[in-house]
Design a protein around this motif. Structure first.
Motif, short mmCIF file in Angstrom:
data_model
loop_
_atom_site.label_atom_id
_atom_site.label_comp_id
_atom_site.label_asym_id
_atom_site.label_seq_id
_atom_site.Cartn_x
_atom_site.Cartn_y
_atom_site.Cartn_z
N ASP B 285 0.83 -1.21 0.00
CA ASP B 285 0.00 0.00 0.00
C ASP B 285 0.86 1.26 0.00
OD1 ASP B 285 -2.32 -1.33 0.07
OD2 ASP B 285 -2.61 -1.15 2.24
N ARG B 286 2.00 1.15 0.66
CA ARG B 286 2.92 2.28 0.73
C ARG B 286 4.24 1.78 0.19
NH1 ARG B 286 0.74 6.07 4.14
NH2 ARG B 286 -0.91 5.36 5.53
N PHE B 287 4.73 2.46 -0.82
CA PHE B 287 5.91 1.88 -1.44
C PHE B 287 7.15 2.78 -1.41
CE2 PHE B 287 8.29 1.31 -5.53
CZ PHE B 287 9.18 0.41 -4.99
N ILE B 288 7.20 3.83 -2.26
CA ILE B 288 8.51 4.42 -2.51
C ILE B 288 9.07 5.18 -1.30
CG2 ILE B 288 7.98 6.69 -3.53
CD1 ILE B 288 10.11 5.92 -5.71
N LEU B 289 8.22 5.77 -0.49
CA LEU B 289 8.75 6.51 0.67
C LEU B 289 9.32 5.55 1.71
CD1 LEU B 289 6.08 9.33 1.00
CD2 LEU B 289 8.53 9.70 0.78
N CYS B 312 4.96 17.14 1.15
CA CYS B 312 5.18 16.01 0.25
C CYS B 312 4.02 15.89 -0.73
CB CYS B 312 5.32 14.72 1.05
SG CYS B 312 5.44 13.24 0.01
N ARG B 313 4.36 15.61 -1.97
CA ARG B 313 3.35 15.26 -2.97
C ARG B 313 3.75 13.91 -3.55
NH1 ARG B 313 -0.02 19.34 -4.52
NH2 ARG B 313 0.49 21.36 -3.61
N MET B 314 2.79 13.02 -3.73
CA MET B 314 3.16 11.73 -4.29
C MET B 314 2.16 11.28 -5.35
SD MET B 314 2.53 9.41 -0.88
CE MET B 314 0.88 8.78 -0.49
N SER B 315 2.59 10.36 -6.21
CA SER B 315 1.75 9.87 -7.30
C SER B 315 1.96 8.37 -7.46
CB SER B 315 2.17 10.51 -8.64
OG SER B 315 2.18 11.90 -8.57
N ARG B 316 0.92 7.73 -7.96
CA ARG B 316 1.06 6.35 -8.42
C ARG B 316 0.98 6.43 -9.93
NH1 ARG B 316 -3.33 1.64 -8.25
NH2 ARG B 316 -4.32 3.32 -9.42
N VAL B 439 9.66 9.92 7.00
CA VAL B 439 8.91 9.06 6.07
C VAL B 439 7.41 9.14 6.35
CG1 VAL B 439 8.46 6.65 5.43
CG2 VAL B 439 10.83 7.46 5.69
N TRP B 440 7.05 9.00 7.63
CA TRP B 440 5.62 8.95 7.95
C TRP B 440 4.98 10.33 7.92
CZ3 TRP B 440 3.37 4.55 7.19
CH2 TRP B 440 4.16 3.40 7.22
N ALA B 441 5.77 11.35 8.24
CA ALA B 441 5.25 12.71 8.11
C ALA B 441 5.01 13.04 6.64
CB ALA B 441 6.22 13.71 8.74
N SER B 442 5.86 12.49 5.76
CA SER B 442 5.67 12.71 4.32
C SER B 442 4.35 12.10 3.85
CB SER B 442 6.83 12.11 3.53
OG SER B 442 8.03 12.80 3.82
N TYR B 443 4.06 10.89 4.34
CA TYR B 443 2.76 10.29 3.98
C TYR B 443 1.62 11.17 4.47
CZ TYR B 443 4.65 5.88 2.26
OH TYR B 443 5.30 4.94 1.52
N ASP B 453 4.77 20.37 10.45
CA ASP B 453 5.77 20.93 11.35
C ASP B 453 6.38 19.75 12.10
OD1 ASP B 453 6.83 21.73 13.92
OD2 ASP B 453 5.99 23.71 13.52
N MET B 454 7.68 19.51 11.90
CA MET B 454 8.28 18.28 12.44
C MET B 454 8.38 18.30 13.97
SD MET B 454 8.46 16.11 10.11
CE MET B 454 9.26 14.84 11.09
#
Lengths: 460, 460
Positions: B285-289, B312-316, B439-443, B453-454
């Protein structure tokens, strides 16, 4: 003479009077005759000895020593030494701005000039509106064979208008009346745009305005609304997106050769010494986003449509300037979910080539990479195919700016065609307002550290 | 035989019994002997005719025709035709997962195999934990002359452990007791990490764990806190940042040769057919990050310190996979105000070179550009100087992964040195937790469209 600004004032007040020698409307004066006028008008004349200061004399001597050391260091003519950066650029110029109760603005600046330059040098201080762009704009119209005829030129400095060899007038109203033009092309500096555009709107005359449209988002929007309310055709001369190489990237995208774009990068990053050529840029509070940023963000809109949200980070790297010289804007766009625009006048890069724009588009079927000298590399499953886009060549264009200057002709042609067809221009003022919004939203993002929702921003 | 999963069950239940032929602990079976066992145990045996379906027969014939057309199209052996993409990858495999009231998880999958492959082919379906990395990890320890001696290997499949020619045990507790190691190196798949790390913590044994630390940020944090509470030295084997070329960029930054960085880009974008080599990646379900993203974001931390905020912006892009195969993360960092990490397994780019990382750093005095084949281009006022970073060469390393495999040795050496000095590792688990947070903040950013905000994220 002791106080040059007093002379400037007298020139304005007495220049057109009898005995004023018609000196009120010139934009530059120098040398013996100006001093003679000052003496005639009773202004204080002092011996050159009066201007001597030990500090400046020491600086002069240090400058000579430095000049010698430049040679020893092997610095090229166009390279700026550390000493020059520290000593020259931050000096500034003594100036004053006043505004009266009618809103009339009056500005005066005075400078002793730069140390160790040729005697008689006249700097940029007294030049109001260098007419840099008008020269190319007019040549741009003339390079377009089926294009319009220019019926007249107006400039607040009549002799500058006269230099174009076309009908001119002291009074722009008269020029518009006598020339009966089909449209007005506004090529003044940004402070003059609103006045000229409103005059055209009042006369129902189609109007083309140089970028940037106005000095703020609010004023730009006001002009667009006024033109819309009056039903006046109104376009912005945003020519960057008309560069042949950028157009070629747009064509490839439209043909779908790389499938659906999912990421893009648009770069304008170099170490071009822009502040040496145009020192006033160093004094602007806001620099790169209003300057090259307007073009790059507009090119992004041309390629990928409208923006849903943006995040901007900016830096001031050159310590001798007021504004930002680096900005990075990440946007979600209509036809590409992630677009990053990189702008910088502080970057020394291996392949930099001012004033070229580099573009990378990654799509589901391949990529487009626009690089140095207009080379476009198209990579798909079958490999990379490269071709060079050479802009049309015009004699009047500066070879160093060939791609940009050629785009003036393409932009003018597109504007004129739209006007003739009674259609809004691709770069209509209403369209350009969306680019202006991106510029100011980017500042807000960088200054607040927030992501900006463009729908929300534009509905304010 | 008719139902292979029934045989698998019988092998587990009866394998260790008398007459089970010791078959309970092997991980793969094939051919006549397996069928003989099935018959012995009364499982239903059918004629091969039973498995015939017209649809698969037609597919077989289409495949043969396609094979011929591949030759006519001139496709190379390692190129995937359009037909293969459409016909193979989306097929999937029939499977079931059950969990009992004690939390025991049992999984079974069954496949008819792929059409038109060599008879007797065994696919990836029955392989649990391929041990892909352990081979390199052990070689990595052995390539480090002053390094530790490996006292034993444990694998849930004993014969895989045995393949390393070192002491093994059915019982990891026994192995730890008998080998009396100085530390435990956990190289299992991610599901096994928490169990192994907690065992080490319970014994007060220093522990190195493969990346990713655990399956979620919360579990990773729990492990870090448990180790801290127990005072156990705990490090993560994050080797990407130890690649020679990335280290060289870090060294140049530390030397200040480009002054103060103001913008950077870290890129891992290519069209490497990762889903063909490791088809299970297509099911995540979650891959590249979580995959390459962990490394790239960690490399960013190595180069520029901690993150204040990220978008973060992501695409499939690949329609046959479950997770995202493209991600772009823009971060404000401690030592660089704007860092963009670009990751993609869907990009065909002119200069792509899996598995290399490309880096661009723009600083006040120049730029560093890490490009193909480890070439580093350093551009300053005096021009561009280029040099190639060649990673150390090891016989056991796969030449296609030379730079990555060599980094295992460098990472192991750094971990071992820290352990011997009684210091936290550069990639301590506490340090790595900050990468896991990115990684998880990016998702979260990509899924909510928000800037993260980290500080706030890590204080949750």
């Amino acid at each position: 003479m002791k106080n040059p600004i007093r002379l400037a004032k007298e020139l304005l007040l007495r220049g057109e009077e009898d005995g004023g020698e018609g000196s009120g409307d010139h934009c530059q004066y120098s040398g013996a005759y100006a001093e003679w006028l000052a003496a005639q008008w009773g202004l204080e004349i002092v011996d050159p000895e009066y201007f001597f200061t030990q500090r400046k004399w020491d600086e002069h001597k240090r400058g000579l020593a430095e000049e010698k050391s430049r040679e020893e260091q092997g610095l090229k003519v166009d390279e700026v030494s550390e000493w020059e950066k520290e000593t020259y650029i931050p000096l500034g110029t003594c100036g004053a701005v006043v505004i009266d109760s009618f809103g009339t603005i009056c500005v005066a600046t005075s400078t002793g000039g730069l140390t160790n330059k040729v005697p008689g040098r006249i700097g940029d201080t007294p030049t109001m509106g260098a007419g840099f762009w008008a020269r190319y704009q007019l040549a741009g119209w003339r390079s377009f064979p089926e294009g319009p005829e220019c019926v007249g030129v107006f400039d607040q400095h009549a002799e500058k208008a006269a230099a174009f060899g076309l009908p001119t007038a002291y009074d722009i109203e008269a020029l518009l009346r006598e020339g009966a033009p089909d449209f007005l092309d506004v090529v003044t500096s940004v402070e003059g745009h609103a006045f000229a555009v409103r005059m055209a709107i009042a006369k129902g005359l189609p109007v083309i305005c140089q970028k940037p449209l106005a000095e703020s988002y609010e004023e730009s929007r006001a002009l667009v609304r006024e033109a819309e309310a009056a039903g006046v055709w109104f376009a912005v001369h945003e020519n960057w997106r008309y560069q042949a190489a950028i157009r070629a990237v747009g064509d490839l995208l439209a043909q779908g050769v790389v499938g659906t774009p999912f990421r893009a990068r648009i770069q304008f990053s170099c170490s071009f010494p822009v502040f040496e050529n145009q020192p006033f840029l160093a004094t602007l509070d806001r620099f790169i986003l209003t300057d090259i940023g307007s073009h790059i963000l507009d090119a992004a809109r041309y390629l990928f449509g409208e923006v849903d949200s943006l995040l901007c980070r900016m830096s001031r790297v050159n310590p001798t300037i007021e504004g930002e010289d680096v900005a990075t804007v990440m946007m979600g766009m209509e036809r590409c979910p992630s677009v990053v625009c990189e702008m910088s006048y502080a970057s020394r890069l291996m392949d930099e080539n001012f004033p070229e724009t580099y573009i990378t588009v990654e799509g589901s079927e391949g990529s487009i990479e626009l690089r140095k000298d207009g080379w476009i590399h198209l990579t798909t499953a079958s490999g990379t195919a490269s071709h060079q886009v050479v802009p049309p060549s015009y004699k009047w264009a500066d070879p160093a700016y060939a791609a940009v200057h050629a785009s003036i002709v393409a932009c003018n042609a597109a504007l004129y065609t739209a006007l003739q067809n009674g259609e809004p221009a691709e770069t209509s003022a209403a369209d350009n307002l969306k680019t202006v919004a991106l510029v100011w939203a980017s500042y807000e993002s960088a200054e607040t550290g927030r992501l900006i929702d463009m729908k929300e921003y534009q509905s304010r």
